[in-house]
Design an enzyme around this catalytic site. Structure first.
Site, short mmCIF file in Angstrom:
data_model
loop_
_atom_site.label_atom_id
_atom_site.label_comp_id
_atom_site.label_asym_id
_atom_site.label_seq_id
_atom_site.Cartn_x
_atom_site.Cartn_y
_atom_site.Cartn_z
N GLY A 11 0.82 -1.21 0.00
CA GLY A 11 0.00 0.00 0.00
C GLY A 11 0.85 1.26 0.00
O GLY A 11 0.57 2.22 -0.73
N LYS A 102 -3.78 -11.01 -2.97
CA LYS A 102 -3.79 -12.24 -3.76
C LYS A 102 -4.14 -13.43 -2.87
O LYS A 102 -3.51 -13.62 -1.83
CB LYS A 102 -2.41 -12.46 -4.40
CG LYS A 102 -1.96 -11.31 -5.30
CD LYS A 102 -0.50 -11.43 -5.69
CE LYS A 102 -0.06 -10.24 -6.52
NZ LYS A 102 1.37 -10.28 -6.88
N LYS A 183 0.00 -18.77 -7.69
CA LYS A 183 1.46 -18.69 -7.80
C LYS A 183 2.12 -18.64 -6.43
O LYS A 183 3.26 -19.06 -6.26
CB LYS A 183 1.87 -17.50 -8.68
CG LYS A 183 1.46 -16.13 -8.15
CD LYS A 183 2.49 -15.53 -7.19
CE LYS A 183 1.96 -14.28 -6.53
NZ LYS A 183 2.92 -13.75 -5.52
#
Length: 318
Positions: A11, A102, A183
């Protein structure tokens, strides 16, 4: 004005990049003491040592202060996103809500965009994902990311792109979400391989077979294989499986060496592996690498047994 919720490394790095790119940015941090320290020093040395915040980046303790602009970036860990949306009604549909995390939510098995759409009906929801380390973004090093949204996305793409941050857009939200989530799991496996001293050849094989199961699950869930071949899938996979800057890789490396890992560091791939196995088993999708990562991370299997099970799987065509 662009609002950013979450003054962690990513961020803060986005605030620096967007501020340097001429945008007015408001950054929210949960801890009042951290806000005051950042306001006084114009730095966030706890996560990005030595990086100065541009003057057009302001730091806020009140979440309402960063809402209502042209876009609101939600830069919090995946497993915290649902709680954030539940806790703060000020985060509403007045502006596009862009997830900058993610993973797959453990409780709902949803990705970030689906979670936002569930909690904020009518909101323009998007995800910003791809191969990127916060330190590189904050230093102004060239970085390319994927912006996935069900809408047109062109205006948002233009708003969030700078001279050093290049965004490509897609409407395959599910593919972009899964690429970024899966991933991390494969990065843990890659780190384990290197930590255990199994060599670069084994890592290359692991990455390749891991990518195959990423695509297998994504297609089963309605995503496009070509999305996984892009920045949000293959690009991110290469980065996180080959660099010790990746927390997931470092966690796997410690696992491979039989060492303890700092429990204060968020490792998204651990929760993602658990959530993905619930998804995969329910759909009958074979994901052997993810299964071994889940079993290793939870202590249900020893490393040598995990390696043996993978190597003894039935031979087949690629």
């Amino acid at each position: 004005m662009i609002g950013i919720i979450g003054a962690g490394a990513f961020g803060t790095a986005l605030a620096v990049a967007l501020g340097t790119g001429g945008r007015q940015v408001r950054l929210w941090a949960r801890d009042a003491a951290q806000v005051q320290a950042m306001q006084e020093s114009r730095r966030n040395d706890g996560v990005l040592p030595g990086v100065l915040l541009p003057e057009n980046v302001s730091i806020h303790a009140e979440i309402a202060d960063v809402c209502g602009g042209q876009a609101l970036l939600l830069a919090v860990p995946m497993q915290s996103l649902g709680a954030l949306l539940d806790q703060w009604p000020q985060i509403d549909a007045r502006q596009p809500l862009v997830a900058c995390c993610k993973g797959v939510d453990l409780s709902s098995l949803r990705g970030p965009v689906a979670l936002i759409e569930e909690r904020r009906a009518g909101a323009t929801a998007a995800i910003l994902t791809g191969p990127s380390f916060a330190a590189d973004i904050a230093k102004g090093l060239p970085t390319a990311l994927t912006l996935a949204t069900t809408g047109d996305g062109a205006a948002l793409q233009d708003l969030l792109s700078t001279q050093t941050l290049r965004l490509y857009r897609t409407n395959d939200v599910r593919g972009a979400e899964l690429g970024g989530a899966l991933k991390n799991v494969i990065a843990i496996a890659a780190g384990t391989v290197i930590g255990a001293g199994l060599g670069d050849s084994a890592r290359a094989a692991l990455m390749t077979r891991g990518y195959a199961e990423m695509v297998r699950l994504a297609e089963a869930l309605g995503a496009r294989a070509e999305t996984l071949a892009g920045l949000s899938g293959f690009g991110d996979l290469v980065l996180t499986c080959t660099s010790s800057q990746s927390r997931n890789f470092r966690f796997g490396h410690a696992l491979g060496r039989g060492e303890a890992f700092d429990a204060t560091i968020t490792v998204e791939g651990v929760a993602t592996a658990r959530a993905v196995m619930r998804l995969a088993e329910g759909m009958g999708v074979d994901m052997p690498v993810t299964a071994m990562v889940d079993a290793l991370a939870s202590g249900r299997i020893a490393l040598n047994d995990a390696i043996g099970q993978l190597m003894r799987r039935p031979l087949k065509q690629e």
